[in-house]
Write a protein that holds these residues in place. Structure first.
Motif, PDB file in Angstrom:
ATOM      1  N   HIS A   1      -6.151   0.806   5.839  1.00  0.00           N
ATOM      2  CA  HIS A   1      -5.599  -0.399   5.214  1.00  0.00           C
ATOM      3  C   HIS A   1      -6.579  -1.055   4.248  1.00  0.00           C
ATOM      4  O   HIS A   1      -6.162  -1.692   3.285  1.00  0.00           O
ATOM      5  CB  HIS A   1      -5.205  -1.398   6.313  1.00  0.00           C
ATOM      6  CG  HIS A   1      -4.587  -2.658   5.809  1.00  0.00           C
ATOM      7  ND1 HIS A   1      -3.330  -2.697   5.239  1.00  0.00           N
ATOM      8  CD2 HIS A   1      -5.057  -3.933   5.773  1.00  0.00           C
ATOM      9  CE1 HIS A   1      -3.044  -3.936   4.883  1.00  0.00           C
ATOM     10  NE2 HIS A   1      -4.076  -4.715   5.186  1.00  0.00           N
TER      11      HIS A   1
ATOM     12  N   GLY B   1      -5.597   4.905  -2.396  1.00  0.00           N
ATOM     13  CA  GLY B   1      -4.275   5.117  -1.831  1.00  0.00           C
ATOM     14  C   GLY B   1      -4.321   6.380  -0.994  1.00  0.00           C
ATOM     15  O   GLY B   1      -5.173   7.256  -1.222  1.00  0.00           O
TER      16      GLY B   1
ATOM     17  N   ASN C   1     -10.234   0.753  -5.876  1.00  0.00           N
ATOM     18  CA  ASN C   1      -9.129   0.761  -4.916  1.00  0.00           C
ATOM     19  C   ASN C   1      -8.850   2.190  -4.490  1.00  0.00           C
ATOM     20  O   ASN C   1      -9.518   3.137  -4.946  1.00  0.00           O
ATOM     21  CB  ASN C   1      -7.882   0.100  -5.502  1.00  0.00           C
ATOM     22  CG  ASN C   1      -6.967  -0.479  -4.423  1.00  0.00           C
ATOM     23  OD1 ASN C   1      -7.196  -0.303  -3.233  1.00  0.00           O
ATOM     24  ND2 ASN C   1      -5.934  -1.188  -4.838  1.00  0.00           N
TER      25      ASN C   1
ATOM     26  N   SER D   1      -3.476   0.702  -2.808  1.00  0.00           N
ATOM     27  CA  SER D   1      -3.663  -0.163  -1.645  1.00  0.00           C
ATOM     28  C   SER D   1      -3.552  -1.642  -1.994  1.00  0.00           C
ATOM     29  O   SER D   1      -3.679  -2.057  -3.145  1.00  0.00           O
ATOM     30  CB  SER D   1      -5.031   0.131  -1.024  1.00  0.00           C
ATOM     31  OG  SER D   1      -5.670  -1.019  -0.548  1.00  0.00           O
TER      32      SER D   1
ATOM     33  N   GLU E   1       0.786  -1.231   0.000  1.00  0.00           N
ATOM     34  CA  GLU E   1       0.000   0.000   0.000  1.00  0.00           C
ATOM     35  C   GLU E   1       0.819   1.283   0.000  1.00  0.00           C
ATOM     36  O   GLU E   1       0.265   2.362  -0.177  1.00  0.00           O
ATOM     37  CB  GLU E   1      -0.958   0.012   1.193  1.00  0.00           C
ATOM     38  CG  GLU E   1      -0.278   0.017   2.539  1.00  0.00           C
ATOM     39  CD  GLU E   1      -1.252  -0.409   3.628  1.00  0.00           C
ATOM     40  OE1 GLU E   1      -1.227   0.209   4.692  1.00  0.00           O
ATOM     41  OE2 GLU E   1      -2.019  -1.350   3.405  1.00  0.00           O
TER      42      GLU E   1
END
Length: 478
Positions: free
Chosen positions: A222, A187, A185, A171, A141
């Protein structure tokens, strides 16, 4: 050179990480028990830290180890496996030097303090995998994914998915809609305040849409939830004190401050537009992983996750890398109900009184109501401060019952992955990689998803010990 095993004052699980994992090429895997189901066809990929030391010096945290990937190909001609390290630039440089050179989540760069600027954090590519039609992504990540060959695991290099600019992260927990093929997804970009970058990709992995949401401080996020038409992020009350990290005084792991007074922040995102629907706040907890989410008949959102009361889990996971744990950090499968238009939580409910980690639902149920959640857990007689996860189980949401696999003592399974039979969509096989501390060996076990508490239908031998890892993915042959 003989292999040195950790002393017996350590638990048996520690033997699996006492030495770096040993690579092996594409190799036929012997059947040790039973037979491979005819409908189990495709490839199991698993990722995790294969090397926790170099030159006699150990890393600072389990998260710091170099990523190594196991692929197990189930075909009509038999089963073959391959295990290889991801050839990141940092891995290659440290291999040539014969010593650790980089800092990471739980360690600063060795040597003089200016090494913190000369040697930025190494992309370890060690957390998860995502199988695309033409390549495998090794995910971590803190940076870009690495691209690998689906069959041989040969590393091709960093992959920007046609949309990840320099400095953006991707991630380790993308969500794939099994019907549309869309991949979602995120980040987090640090700064004085963080930025949540949200991505939507087509089934090839190419990013086709991006959005940004400003965050309070720099939290540790996370995982997230796909629930029907929503993407939902729970931001735990954890904030990075970034100055000591930037100056090389302390590690990331040491600089996350637990601030329960902040509560858990909730962001609800529309999956079509990637726009913010609502923000909310609820009680404090920490979570690494979500099981699933869905929209119920009333329009409310239901989310299941592995709930920790605080961030002691980070200390425990750091101790894992030493081969001896002392900290108790238990999570339980927990369900919340929330209203998506306001992000208001209406209830929080513990589903079972058992430890829970690495929860999964079958791929076709992701983002929708699923009758089952599969998870890693501890046997009931386990001292969880000294043992790692040592069993797997299935929770039936309809009957509120937990079915546990009957693993022998000193056997440690990886995250259980439910896999759909290619001939019968109602049949699920549960795959896990088991380290047997009694014989110091690793095997692939296949369970019948409806008979998890009986003997596995198949056990396959692996040529070398596979160190304990994190996450996997199954690419079906159909």
């Amino acid at each position: 050179m003989t292999t040195t095993i950790q002393p017996l004052t350590h638990k048996k699980w520690a033997q699996a990480i006492a030495q770096p994992g040993k690579e092996f090429p594409l190799t036929p895997l012997p059947i040790l028990w039973g037979q491979v189901p005819e409908g189990l066809r495709g490839t199991l990929y698993r990722n995790g830290p294969g090397r926790l030391e170099r030159g006699g010096v150990h890393v600072g945290h389990w998260f710091d180890g170099d990523g190594a990937i196991l692929a197990v190909h189930f075909t009509d001609a038999g089963v073959r496996g391959v295990y290889r390290y991801v050839q990141t630039a940092g891995y290659q440089e440290e291999s040539a030097a014969g010593k650790l050179l980089y800092g990471n989540y739980g360690m600063t760069a060795p040597g003089a303090i200016w090494n913190q600027w000369l040697k930025p954090v190494k992309n370890t590519a060690n957390t998860s995998v995502l199988a695309l039609p033409d390549r495998l992504l090794a995910l971590w990540e803190g940076g870009h994914p690495h691209s690998l060959d689906l069959q041989t695991l040969e590393t091709r290099g960093l992959d920007n998915l046609n949309g990840l600019n320099r400095g953006l992260t991707y991630s380790a927990h993308p969500k794939v809609d099994d019907q549309t093929g869309e991949i979602f997804n995120f980040g987090v970009s640090p700064g004085m305040n963080g930025t949540l970058n949200i991505y939507k990709s087509e089934l090839t992995g190419k990013i086709i849409q991006k959005a940004e949401v400003q965050l309070p401080g720099v939290p540790l996020i996370h995982d997230f939830v796909l629930a029907g038409q929503y993407l939902i992020f729970f931001i735990p009350p954890l904030r990075l004190n970034i100055f000591p990290v930037l100056t090389g005084i302390s590690t990331y792991s040491e600089c996350f401050d637990w601030k329960p007074e902040l509560g858990t922040q909730i962001l609800v995102i529309d999956r079509e537009t990637l726009s913010l629907v609502s923000r909310g706040e609820t009680e404090s907890w920490y979570q690494w992983h979500f099981a699933n989410g869905y929209v119920d008949a009333s329009g409310g959102v239901v989310v299941d996750f592995a709930h920790y009361k605080d961030f002691n889990t980070n200390k425990y996971l750091g101790e894992v890398a030493t081969g001896k744990t002392l900290t108790s950090a238990q999570s339980t499968l927990t369900r919340i109900h929330l209203q998506p238009q306001t992000a208001k939580v209406t209830s929080v409910e513990k589903l079972i009184n058992r430890s829970c980690e690495f929860p999964h639902v079958p791929k076709r149920n992701l983002g929708k109501l699923s009758p089952y959640t599969y998870m890693s857990s501890h046997r009931e007689d386990t001292d969880i401060s000294q043992e790692i996860l040592n069993t797997i189980g299935r929770f039936d949401h309809r009957t509120q019952t937990f079915t546990e696999a009957n693993l022998p003592e000193n056997c440690y399974p990886s995250e259980p992955l439910p896999v759909e039979d290619v001939h019968n969509s109602q049949q699920a096989w549960v795959l896990t990689v088991v380290y047997d501390g009694n014989s110091h060996s690793s095997e692939v076990w296949v369970f019948d998803g409806d008979r998890l508490d009986t003997e596995p239908v198949c056990r396959l031998g692996l040529p070398t010990v596979i160190p304990h890892g994190f996450h996997g993915y199954f690419l079906s042959a159909k």
